[in-house]
Design a protein around this motif. Structure first.
Motif, PDB file in Angstrom:
ATOM      1  N   TYR A  30       7.045  16.796 -16.018  1.00 40.13           N
ATOM      2  CA  TYR A  30       5.885  16.547 -15.501  1.00 40.13           C
ATOM      3  C   TYR A  30       5.881  15.309 -14.772  1.00 40.13           C
ATOM      4  O   TYR A  30       6.725  14.588 -15.060  1.00 40.13           O
ATOM      5  CB  TYR A  30       4.753  16.350 -16.667  1.00 40.13           C
ATOM      6  CG  TYR A  30       5.132  15.184 -17.748  1.00 40.13           C
ATOM      7  CD1 TYR A  30       4.302  14.021 -17.467  1.00 40.13           C
ATOM      8  CD2 TYR A  30       5.784  15.313 -18.721  1.00 40.13           C
ATOM      9  CE1 TYR A  30       4.686  12.860 -18.419  1.00 40.13           C
ATOM     10  CE2 TYR A  30       5.956  14.442 -19.752  1.00 40.13           C
ATOM     11  CZ  TYR A  30       5.585  13.102 -19.474  1.00 40.13           C
ATOM     12  OH  TYR A  30       5.704  12.211 -20.154  1.00 40.13           O
ATOM     13  N   GLU A  31       4.817  15.035 -14.030  1.00 44.48           N
ATOM     14  CA  GLU A  31       4.773  13.965 -12.771  1.00 44.48           C
ATOM     15  C   GLU A  31       4.422  12.703 -13.744  1.00 44.48           C
ATOM     16  O   GLU A  31       3.073  13.158 -14.325  1.00 44.48           O
ATOM     17  CB  GLU A  31       4.256  14.256 -11.717  1.00 44.48           C
ATOM     18  CG  GLU A  31       4.733  15.344 -10.897  1.00 44.48           C
ATOM     19  CD  GLU A  31       6.069  15.055 -10.036  1.00 44.48           C
ATOM     20  OE1 GLU A  31       6.186  13.900  -9.610  1.00 44.48           O
ATOM     21  OE2 GLU A  31       6.797  16.005  -9.956  1.00 44.48           O
ATOM     22  N   VAL A  32       4.662  11.397 -13.330  1.00 44.20           N
ATOM     23  CA  VAL A  32       4.128  10.160 -13.918  1.00 44.20           C
ATOM     24  C   VAL A  32       3.602   9.515 -12.887  1.00 44.20           C
ATOM     25  O   VAL A  32       4.644   9.275 -11.838  1.00 44.20           O
ATOM     26  CB  VAL A  32       5.060   9.679 -14.934  1.00 44.20           C
ATOM     27  CG1 VAL A  32       4.495   8.379 -15.513  1.00 44.20           C
ATOM     28  CG2 VAL A  32       5.387  10.470 -15.902  1.00 44.20           C
ATOM     29  N   ARG A  33       2.527   8.859 -12.838  1.00 45.62           N
ATOM     30  CA  ARG A  33       2.033   7.966 -11.788  1.00 45.62           C
ATOM     31  C   ARG A  33       1.458   6.758 -12.730  1.00 45.62           C
ATOM     32  O   ARG A  33       0.587   6.881 -13.230  1.00 45.62           O
ATOM     33  CB  ARG A  33       1.053   8.511 -10.901  1.00 45.62           C
ATOM     34  CG  ARG A  33       0.191   7.613 -10.226  1.00 45.62           C
ATOM     35  CD  ARG A  33       1.068   6.852  -8.991  1.00 45.62           C
ATOM     36  NE  ARG A  33       0.407   6.023  -8.210  1.00 45.62           N
ATOM     37  CZ  ARG A  33       0.866   4.940  -7.865  1.00 45.62           C
ATOM     38  NH1 ARG A  33       2.084   4.725  -7.918  1.00 45.62           N
ATOM     39  NH2 ARG A  33      -0.009   4.104  -7.138  1.00 45.62           N
ATOM     40  N   CYS A  34       2.194   5.774 -12.434  1.00 45.86           N
ATOM     41  CA  CYS A  34       2.021   4.536 -13.208  1.00 45.86           C
ATOM     42  C   CYS A  34       0.779   4.033 -12.713  1.00 45.86           C
ATOM     43  O   CYS A  34       0.382   3.867 -11.484  1.00 45.86           O
ATOM     44  CB  CYS A  34       3.106   3.570 -13.284  1.00 45.86           C
ATOM     45  SG  CYS A  34       4.563   4.077 -14.136  1.00 45.86           S
ATOM     46  N   ARG A  35      -0.016   3.527 -13.652  1.00 45.21           N
ATOM     47  CA  ARG A  35      -1.483   2.604 -13.179  1.00 45.21           C
ATOM     48  C   ARG A  35      -0.911   1.410 -13.029  1.00 45.21           C
ATOM     49  O   ARG A  35      -0.099   0.736 -13.769  1.00 45.21           O
ATOM     50  CB  ARG A  35      -2.364   2.911 -14.347  1.00 45.21           C
ATOM     51  CG  ARG A  35      -2.996   4.194 -14.268  1.00 45.21           C
ATOM     52  CD  ARG A  35      -4.231   4.000 -15.325  1.00 45.21           C
ATOM     53  NE  ARG A  35      -4.685   5.403 -15.357  1.00 45.21           N
ATOM     54  CZ  ARG A  35      -5.879   5.940 -15.873  1.00 45.21           C
ATOM     55  NH1 ARG A  35      -6.615   4.771 -16.306  1.00 45.21           N
ATOM     56  NH2 ARG A  35      -6.152   6.951 -15.917  1.00 45.21           N
ATOM     57  N   SER A  36      -1.219   0.691 -11.940  1.00 51.46           N
ATOM     58  CA  SER A  36      -0.591  -0.561 -11.651  1.00 51.46           C
ATOM     59  C   SER A  36      -1.850  -1.693 -11.286  1.00 51.46           C
ATOM     60  O   SER A  36      -2.676  -1.364 -10.821  1.00 51.46           O
ATOM     61  CB  SER A  36       0.156  -0.434 -10.647  1.00 51.46           C
ATOM     62  OG  SER A  36       0.881  -2.009 -10.169  1.00 51.46           O
ATOM     63  N   ILE A  37      -1.449  -2.714 -11.774  1.00 57.40           N
ATOM     64  CA  ILE A  37      -2.336  -3.982 -11.323  1.00 57.40           C
ATOM     65  C   ILE A  37      -1.639  -4.545 -10.128  1.00 57.40           C
ATOM     66  O   ILE A  37      -2.227  -5.596  -9.648  1.00 57.40           O
ATOM     67  CB  ILE A  37      -2.560  -5.105 -12.367  1.00 57.40           C
ATOM     68  CG1 ILE A  37      -1.197  -5.808 -13.003  1.00 57.40           C
ATOM     69  CG2 ILE A  37      -3.392  -4.436 -13.651  1.00 57.40           C
ATOM     70  CD1 ILE A  37      -1.293  -6.893 -13.791  1.00 57.40           C
ATOM     71  N   HIS A  38      -0.676  -3.915  -9.466  1.00 55.96           N
ATOM     72  CA  HIS A  38      -0.246  -4.619  -8.159  1.00 55.96           C
ATOM     73  C   HIS A  38       0.361  -5.952  -8.522  1.00 55.96           C
ATOM     74  O   HIS A  38       0.005  -6.852  -7.701  1.00 55.96           O
ATOM     75  CB  HIS A  38      -1.062  -4.381  -7.175  1.00 55.96           C
ATOM     76  CG  HIS A  38      -1.372  -2.950  -6.792  1.00 55.96           C
ATOM     77  ND1 HIS A  38      -0.773  -2.115  -5.703  1.00 55.96           N
ATOM     78  CD2 HIS A  38      -2.497  -1.954  -7.489  1.00 55.96           C
ATOM     79  CE1 HIS A  38      -1.368  -1.037  -5.660  1.00 55.96           C
ATOM     80  NE2 HIS A  38      -2.405  -0.762  -6.724  1.00 55.96           N
ATOM     81  N   ARG A  39       1.287  -6.032  -9.433  1.00 53.00           N
ATOM     82  CA  ARG A  39       1.810  -7.467  -9.777  1.00 53.00           C
ATOM     83  C   ARG A  39       2.340  -8.030  -8.461  1.00 53.00           C
ATOM     84  O   ARG A  39       2.199  -9.286  -8.418  1.00 53.00           O
ATOM     85  CB  ARG A  39       2.892  -7.404 -10.900  1.00 53.00           C
ATOM     86  CG  ARG A  39       2.389  -6.804 -12.094  1.00 53.00           C
ATOM     87  CD  ARG A  39       3.287  -6.734 -13.140  1.00 53.00           C
ATOM     88  NE  ARG A  39       4.391  -5.633 -12.705  1.00 53.00           N
ATOM     89  CZ  ARG A  39       4.221  -4.298 -12.945  1.00 53.00           C
ATOM     90  NH1 ARG A  39       3.330  -3.733 -13.209  1.00 53.00           N
ATOM     91  NH2 ARG A  39       5.403  -3.450 -12.543  1.00 53.00           N
ATOM     92  N   ALA A  40       3.354  -7.514  -7.708  1.00 51.84           N
ATOM     93  CA  ALA A  40       3.829  -8.257  -6.574  1.00 51.84           C
ATOM     94  C   ALA A  40       2.865  -8.452  -5.693  1.00 51.84           C
ATOM     95  O   ALA A  40       2.856  -9.458  -5.117  1.00 51.84           O
ATOM     96  CB  ALA A  40       4.963  -7.242  -6.131  1.00 51.84           C
TER      97      ALA A  40
END
Length: 176
Positions: free
Chosen positions: A31-41
């Motif tokens: 299955y495909e995984v798309r991480c939720r991110s707080i856009h750290r960089a």
């Protein structure tokens, strides 16, 4: 260097193989995984931009009429937000080129790659503009100025880069 720049851009955008990947569940299904991110960089880069250029940043001259003119110019052109965005990209990518004004190039309804060169002549700068289609052929749209004499001895562009190294150490995600 280009692979590293792509990687840094992916970190800023929270995309790429670090955030988008495939995994298998307990039953062996892929299955495909798309991480939720707080856009750290991107958060770090934006913080640098807001620390260096914010509401309290002032551009002043010795002569008050010059300061007043600059304040009006900066307000009318939206230069400070554009400069802040330049600082954000400079911290994310290591270097950013900046010139006042933004252009998008379209020729006969199709997007073309546009290269603007700010070149120094004998006593002043000129701007030469060339455009290329998807096949790399030069395109010359009707009514577009290919060369412009600025009349200025000062450059109309800047290379912006942080006064810190954008370090990369092999086999380490942390730099130096």
């Amino acid at each position: 260097m280009e692979p590293y720049i792509r990687s840094w851009h992916e970190w800023m955008q929270a995309s790429g193989s670090f955030c988008d990947y495939q995994d298998t569940d307990g039953m062996g299904r892929l299955y495909e995984v798309r991480c939720r991110s707080i856009h750290r960089a991107m958060r770090v880069c934006r913080e640098w931009g807001s620390l260096l250029l914010n509401d309290k940043t002032q551009v002043v001259c010795d002569a008050q009429e010059c300061t007043d003119w600059l304040a009006t110019y900066l307000a009318e052109t939206g230069l400070m937000p554009a400069a802040q965005a330049t600082v954000v990209c400079a911290f994310g990518m290591g270097t950013e080129a900046w010139a006042p004004g933004r252009t998008r190039a379209f020729c006969r309804g199709k997007a073309v790659d546009q290269l603007q060169m700010h070149l120094r002549g004998e006593s002043e700068y000129r701007i030469e503009t060339v455009r290329f289609d998807e096949q790399g052929n030069e395109v010359e749209p009707v009514g577009v100025c290919p060369e412009y004499e600025t009349g200025s001895e000062w450059p109309t562009f800047a290379i912006v880069k942080p006064a810190i190294d954008n370090t990369r150490v092999d086999m380490s995600p942390y730099g130096q």
